[in-house]
Design a protein around this motif. Structure first.
Motif, PDB file in Angstrom:
ATOM      1  N   ARG A 155      -4.366   8.652   9.325  1.00  0.00           N
ATOM      2  CA  ARG A 155      -3.767   7.023   9.831  1.00  0.00           C
ATOM      3  C   ARG A 155      -3.494   6.141   8.578  1.00  0.00           C
ATOM      4  O   ARG A 155      -3.290   5.351   8.589  1.00  0.00           O
ATOM      5  CB  ARG A 155      -5.271   6.292  10.210  1.00  0.00           C
ATOM      6  N   PHE A 156      -3.374   7.247   7.380  1.00  0.00           N
ATOM      7  CA  PHE A 156      -2.644   6.598   6.200  1.00  0.00           C
ATOM      8  C   PHE A 156      -1.660   7.304   5.565  1.00  0.00           C
ATOM      9  O   PHE A 156      -0.636   6.753   5.636  1.00  0.00           O
ATOM     10  CB  PHE A 156      -3.825   6.150   5.036  1.00  0.00           C
ATOM     11  N   ILE A 185       0.085  -0.831   5.936  1.00  0.00           N
ATOM     12  CA  ILE A 185      -0.230  -2.393   5.649  1.00  0.00           C
ATOM     13  C   ILE A 185      -1.070  -2.853   6.611  1.00  0.00           C
ATOM     14  O   ILE A 185      -2.003  -3.447   6.495  1.00  0.00           O
ATOM     15  CB  ILE A 185       1.137  -3.371   5.822  1.00  0.00           C
ATOM     16  N   ASP A 186      -1.156  -2.409   7.877  1.00  0.00           N
ATOM     17  CA  ASP A 186      -2.269  -2.523   9.224  1.00  0.00           C
ATOM     18  C   ASP A 186      -3.364  -2.017   8.623  1.00  0.00           C
ATOM     19  O   ASP A 186      -4.433  -2.728   9.078  1.00  0.00           O
ATOM     20  CB  ASP A 186      -1.564  -2.246  10.262  1.00  0.00           C
ATOM     21  N   GLY A 228       3.680   5.469   8.669  1.00  0.00           N
ATOM     22  CA  GLY A 228       4.857   4.665   7.721  1.00  0.00           C
ATOM     23  C   GLY A 228       4.345   3.463   6.974  1.00  0.00           C
ATOM     24  O   GLY A 228       3.264   3.225   7.196  1.00  0.00           O
ATOM     25  N   PRO A 229       5.157   2.640   6.373  1.00  0.00           N
ATOM     26  CA  PRO A 229       4.752   1.647   5.535  1.00  0.00           C
ATOM     27  C   PRO A 229       4.117   0.547   6.506  1.00  0.00           C
ATOM     28  O   PRO A 229       2.984  -0.269   5.962  1.00  0.00           O
ATOM     29  CB  PRO A 229       5.969   1.116   5.017  1.00  0.00           C
ATOM     30  N   PRO A 262       0.745  -1.308   0.011  1.00  0.00           N
ATOM     31  CA  PRO A 262      -0.077  -0.044   0.164  1.00  0.00           C
ATOM     32  C   PRO A 262       0.848   1.367   0.057  1.00  0.00           C
ATOM     33  O   PRO A 262       1.853   1.268   0.664  1.00  0.00           O
ATOM     34  CB  PRO A 262      -0.842  -0.218   1.364  1.00  0.00           C
ATOM     35  N   SER A 263       0.619   2.219  -0.634  1.00  0.00           N
ATOM     36  CA  SER A 263       1.299   3.448  -0.742  1.00  0.00           C
ATOM     37  C   SER A 263       0.084   4.622  -0.886  1.00  0.00           C
ATOM     38  O   SER A 263      -0.881   4.558  -1.333  1.00  0.00           O
ATOM     39  CB  SER A 263       2.196   3.500  -2.098  1.00  0.00           C
TER      40      SER A 263
END
Length: 372
Positions: free
Chosen positions: A108-109, A118-119, A113-114, A55-56
């Motif tokens: 929250r996105f 992902i979470d 961080g990466p 996810p980015s």
């Protein structure tokens, strides 16, 4: 994957065609090209996932571009309906849902961080931000689809009150196209509902159906665009509906109305302006020296006919006269329709049957049989 590639290629090819073709409808073409590009980015998700499976921020922005699809489509419809349409600074309001959708994702996105990203994706079903965005998207879709239908209804009514060309068929086609788009977005809504249900696999099957449907829509539009390069004849956005004009000003005196009606009918019978296939109420207004507003009220309100039907009545009467003339029995129906001011066989047949109850061919056959 093959369907995605084909759909992506056709969408981008048509977008390139619309952006490079020489036409006076450049704004309309650019807006629809933008719509196609946004759609291509949205449907190209399987290809983007091959590049990266993480996810980015860029990937999330790609997802939220869906909020721009229907506003751009709405602006496109506006541009093909009104000849004086321009993208103005106030149109930035259409960006609000897109900006809201991204704003709620900031804490929250976008700003984490990466691992946190992902979470966030793993627990996406419980994330209030994504639930909010899906509800916002559904509301936006319904509001804009309704707005497009209201816009088309008003534009068509303005057209028949002020124009007598055959471009009315263009509004019929645009209405059909909007219906197809509405069905597509309805399917998308169902897909999103199942996406957050206990049956996510149904969402994946619907996604495949959407890809095929989008491919069909793009091909359909491409066929229309290539076969009808001058599909639309725009109207002036400053025109007002007769019902609004009547409310704004007092009724004319009966004597004045009768005088103008006599003048109008005399001019129609003697000068035959209806033979001009692209006649507008402004043209007729200039010829008989009656202000366009007054003439519009006179025809649409006093006579109880749209300008479109008023002019077509004279054209059909003239066509009936030719069909009755035994000396012109060799003249084809196609030649007659052009002679009386039509430039479309379908429009002529529709208007003739509405006026007489018969098609031109059946009407001529009926006359021949009665003579025999």
């Amino acid at each position: 994957m093959i369907t995605t590639v084909i759909s992506l290629f056709i969408s981008l090819f048509l977008a390139l065609f619309l952006l490079t073709v020489r036409t006076k409808h450049r704004v309309s073409n650019s807006l629809f090209a933008l719509f196609l590009i946004i759609t291509a980015i949205d449907t190209g998700e399987p290809l983007f996932s091959l590049i990266t499976d993480r996810p980015s921020n860029l990937g999330m922005i790609r997802n939220t571009l869906a909020f721009l699809q229907i506003p751009v489509f709405y602006l496109y419809v506006l541009s093909v309906c009104y000849s004086d349409f321009k993208v103005r600074s106030k149109d930035v309001v259409h960006l609000i849902p897109f900006l809201m959708a991204n704003a709620v994702l900031l804490p929250r996105f976008y700003l984490v961080g990466p691992l946190s990203k992902i979470d966030f994706i793993i627990h996406r079903k419980s994330m209030i931000e994504l639930q909010f965005n899906h509800i916002l998207f559904h509301i936006q879709t319904v509001v804009y689809i309704v707005a497009v239908f209201v816009l088309l209804r008003k534009a068509k009514k303005l057209y028949v009150e002020n124009y007598a060309g055959t471009s009315i068929n263009s509004y019929h086609w645009l209405f059909q196209f909007t219906v197809v788009m509405a069905v597509l977005y309805l399917i998308v809504i169902f897909k999103n509902i199942f996406k957050f249900s206990d049956y996510p696999y149904i969402s994946e099957w619907i996604k495949i159906a959407i890809l095929l449907f989008q491919l069909f829509i793009v091909c359909w539009y491409l066929f229309k665009a290539l076969n009808n390069p001058g599909l639309f004849r725009n109207i002036d956005s400053k025109l007002k509906l007769v019902s609004d004009i009547v409310l704004e000003e007092k009724e004319n005196q009966p004597a004045v109305v009768n005088e103008e009606l006599t003048k109008l009918k005399k001019y129609m019978e003697e000068e035959k302006p209806f033979l001009n296939p692209s006649l507008t109420i402004q043209d007729l207004s200039a010829d008989i020296e009656i202000p366009a507003r007054e003439l519009s009220v006179l025809i649409n309100h006093q006579l109880g006919q749209h300008f479109y039907d008023f002019i077509n009545t004279y054209r059909i009467e003239n066509a009936m006269h030719i069909l009755k003339d035994t000396a012109k029995s060799k003249v084809t129906v196609l030649e007659i329709l052009y002679e009386v001011g039509f430039n479309s066989k379908s429009s002529f047949n529709t208007a003739f049957k509405k006026h007489t109850g018969f098609t031109p061919t059946d009407y001529r056959k009926g006359l021949s049989n009665s003579v025999l």
